[in-house]
Design an enzyme around this catalytic site. Sequence first.
Site, PDB file in Angstrom:
ATOM      1  N   GLN A 261      14.805  32.854 -15.714  1.00  0.00           N
ATOM      2  CA  GLN A 261      15.748  31.993 -15.008  1.00  0.00           C
ATOM      3  C   GLN A 261      15.194  31.459 -13.688  1.00  0.00           C
ATOM      4  O   GLN A 261      15.372  30.283 -13.350  1.00  0.00           O
ATOM      5  CB  GLN A 261      17.062  32.736 -14.740  1.00  0.00           C
ATOM      6  CG  GLN A 261      18.138  31.837 -14.145  1.00  0.00           C
ATOM      7  CD  GLN A 261      19.416  32.589 -13.837  1.00  0.00           C
ATOM      8  OE1 GLN A 261      19.463  33.375 -12.903  1.00  0.00           O
ATOM      9  NE2 GLN A 261      20.454  32.352 -14.649  1.00  0.00           N
TER      10      GLN A 261
ATOM     11  N   GLU B 188       0.832  -1.208   0.000  1.00  0.00           N
ATOM     12  CA  GLU B 188       0.000   0.000   0.000  1.00  0.00           C
ATOM     13  C   GLU B 188       0.869   1.262   0.000  1.00  0.00           C
ATOM     14  O   GLU B 188       0.586   2.232  -0.705  1.00  0.00           O
ATOM     15  CB  GLU B 188      -0.923   0.011   1.214  1.00  0.00           C
ATOM     16  CG  GLU B 188      -1.825   1.243   1.265  1.00  0.00           C
ATOM     17  CD  GLU B 188      -2.774   1.259   2.457  1.00  0.00           C
ATOM     18  OE1 GLU B 188      -3.516   2.237   2.601  1.00  0.00           O
ATOM     19  OE2 GLU B 188      -2.764   0.286   3.245  1.00  0.00           O
TER      20      GLU B 188
END
Length: 389
Positions: free
Chosen positions: A280, A243
């Site tokens: 940037q 899980e």
Amino acid sequence: MKNIYFSEEHELFRESLRGFLQKEVVPNIDTWEETGTIDRSIWTKMGDMGYFGLASPEEYGGLDLDIFYTVIFLEELQRINSGGFAAAMWAHAYLAMTHLKAEGTSAIKEKYLPASISGELIGCLCITEPFGGSDVAGMRSTAVRSGEHYILNGSKTFITNGVYSDYLIVAAKTDPEKGNKGLSIFIVDRDTPGISATKLDKLGWRASDTGEIAFTDVKIPVDNLMGEENKGFSYIMQHFALERLIMGVNAHARAEYALDYTLGYMAERTAFGKTIDKFQALRHTVAEMASEIEMVKSFNYSIANNLNSGDYVVKEASMSKLLSTKIADEVIYKCLQMLGGYGYMEDYPLARMFRDSRLGPIGGGTSEILKEIIAKMVIDKKEYKPAAN
């Protein structure tokens, strides 16, 4: 870079599954998100395609394929942007059905497994309780033996498929004085008298029916006991590794989808005379996110490979869930920010992804619990072992 875990057959399966989801599921997602109800017909369509039987034995109608078909199944479910739909599918196939395959008697398997693989029957796993949360050993539900039946009393909560499923895999204490050594697992039909369910209203995963379930003097035939009496805790712990890995794979897949979508948006959105993928600050943020996703994805694939080889990966799977869900939350938060005001709008996918992703560090064991489990293994040298056969 070529991935060593996926063959040409795997990729053909991915392509087929992606096409199926786009055709049969995506057009309905918004409706199911609004109603909190998934049409029953899609379960049988999924069954007809074999998607619920990927990891099931051929003798019961399954395909008995390696774990990377399951990984593909989980990854593609995240790409349709409905954590609730995805959860309903994998909670049936990999929570309820995992216990069916591992602990069910031959009679139980013959009755429930083929119909689960075909999508005719839907299952749910009932462990979490209102007062227990991640403390499985603190469970209060009891199943007391009375002749040829057990009498089940108690309640469960946050159960995926908890309202509309046809059968329930239920954990309860058969010997409360023994604590976690007195826990057992049962399979219970939905129409058994004494069962009632209430649908919960959630922040995310809105397509799935998450329920709170009450059991009042529910009579369970002795034959519905799964595995050995009082061995339920070890069964639960054993399957938690799968899980948690599932939750880790889900997380890296939704983070990857969020970033892919955001990159497409950034390539078209202009500001100050250029597309925003040329700034940037945003480019470097993308570089960090892409690196983190690739790192946890590669880690998750390696854990899946070890699990497929029969290794007991409770430590690694716990690490996977802890880090993958954290990174997914951070990536989706940043991706939403990059869309600006549009990220906050329901017409764009990031708003829903933001809500759905938040369950990652909570469900299937909170991050706080996982840290303590990992600390016990790393610092205290505690060893978790699979249930004895």
